[in-house]
Design an enzyme around this catalytic site. Structure first.
Site, PDB file in Angstrom:
ATOM      1  N   ASP A  41       0.822  -1.202   0.000  1.00 24.13           N
ATOM      2  CA  ASP A  41       0.000   0.000   0.000  1.00 24.13           C
ATOM      3  C   ASP A  41       0.860   1.258   0.000  1.00 24.13           C
ATOM      4  O   ASP A  41       2.082   1.203   0.197  1.00 24.13           O
ATOM      5  CB  ASP A  41      -0.900   0.018   1.244  1.00 24.13           C
ATOM      6  CG  ASP A  41      -1.970  -1.059   1.198  1.00 24.13           C
ATOM      7  OD1 ASP A  41      -2.413  -1.410   0.092  1.00 24.13           O
ATOM      8  OD2 ASP A  41      -2.361  -1.540   2.273  1.00 24.13           O
ATOM      9  N   TYR A  67       6.227  -9.483   6.800  1.00 24.54           N
ATOM     10  CA  TYR A  67       6.248  -8.050   7.109  1.00 24.54           C
ATOM     11  C   TYR A  67       6.749  -7.836   8.533  1.00 24.54           C
ATOM     12  O   TYR A  67       6.625  -8.707   9.394  1.00 24.54           O
ATOM     13  CB  TYR A  67       4.840  -7.456   7.001  1.00 24.54           C
ATOM     14  CG  TYR A  67       4.304  -7.337   5.594  1.00 24.54           C
ATOM     15  CD1 TYR A  67       4.450  -6.152   4.864  1.00 24.54           C
ATOM     16  CD2 TYR A  67       3.633  -8.401   4.992  1.00 24.54           C
ATOM     17  CE1 TYR A  67       3.946  -6.049   3.576  1.00 24.54           C
ATOM     18  CE2 TYR A  67       3.137  -8.298   3.705  1.00 24.54           C
ATOM     19  CZ  TYR A  67       3.287  -7.113   2.998  1.00 24.54           C
ATOM     20  OH  TYR A  67       2.794  -7.006   1.728  1.00 24.54           O
TER      21      TYR A  67
END
Length: 264
Positions: A63, A123
């Site tokens: 994103d 992540y």
């Protein structure tokens, strides 16, 4: 298990890249009309070297504002492409801005696809846990002035790990919402805390919603039982707010059947 055979078009060969970037200037990896993207930036550099017929494909679509430390990507170039793979990273970096770099380039193994062959995406969300902000971590970690309770955060994380419907942690998601969360762990440090999140795939803003919920647990505002209740509610309004994107980094990927591929 027989993996699908993803081949480049006839007359082309597939290259593997590991790409890092600072997410602050970009609307994410994916190309978007009238917005800067990492994909378009890398594609532009490839075009200047004569390899811009196809857009590069990454393991994940980060994103806006999310960083990447070593994102696997592939690009298909003509057989006549003149830049040797061992020299490609340096050649591309000469045409890339300081916010994007190719760390490594090589010929991709047969049947490899950066996105569809990927079996795990990893992540890390970083917290700057200190009464005062620190310029070194500006834009890289969320400043948390008061130390949260790591044991409470990990207890809540344990109730969320596994295969579940994660609709309560997703934003504007129209895909099916069942996912396997393989790892969710808080690792405290003297200054920087890391929240590690691993899974095959994630919903829109799912990682940031999970971290926001764990912070509530660390602040004593949410018990592990309540965290599990939020999961079962499937209601986004019940979970913690999405934490800012700047603390999140894509850190690695796994490819079952391609053990030689991962972080550069």
């Amino acid at each position: 298990m027989i993996r699908p055979d993803y081949r480049p078009p006839d007359g082309h060969r597939r290259l593997l890249l590991h790409v890092a970037w600072d997410g602050a200037p970009y609307a994410g990896w994916q190309s978007q009309p009238a917005l800067p993207s990492v994909q378009d930036t890398l594609h532009g550099a490839l075009a200047r070297l004569g390899g811009g017929e196809f857009r590069p494909v990454a393991a994940g679509r980060t994103d806006a504002g999310v960083h990447a430390e070593a994102m696997p990507a592939h690009v298909d170039v003509p057989d006549t492409f003149r830049v040797p793979a061992p020299k490609l990273a340096r050649a591309l970096n000469a045409h890339l801005p300081p916010t994007v770099a190719v760390l490594h380039a090589a010929d991709a193994p047969a049947g490899f696809h950066a996105r569809f062959s990927c079996t795990e995406r990893q992540y890390v969300y970083r917290l700057l846990v200190h009464p005062q902000r620190h310029p070194h971590w500006h834009g890289r970690a969320l400043h948390v002035p008061q130390p949260p309770d790591p044991d409470a955060m990990n207890a809540a994380a344990a109730t969320l790990t596994g295969t579940h419907d994660f609709a309560a942690f997703a934003t504007q998601e129209d895909r099916q919402t069942v996912r396997e969360l393989r790892l969710l762990r808080v690792q405290p440090g003297p200054l920087i805390w890391e929240i590690h999140v691993h899974g095959e795939s994630f919903l829109r803003h799912m990682v940031r919603g999970l971290v926001g919920t764990l912070l509530l647990a660390g602040q004593g505002r949410l018990s592990p039982t309540q965290a599990e209740g939020i999961l079962h509610s499937r209601q986004r309004s019940q979970a913690g707010a999405n934490v800012p994107a700047h603390g999140l980094s894509f850190t690695g990927a796994r490819y079952e059947g391609f053990p030689e591929i991962g972080s550069a």
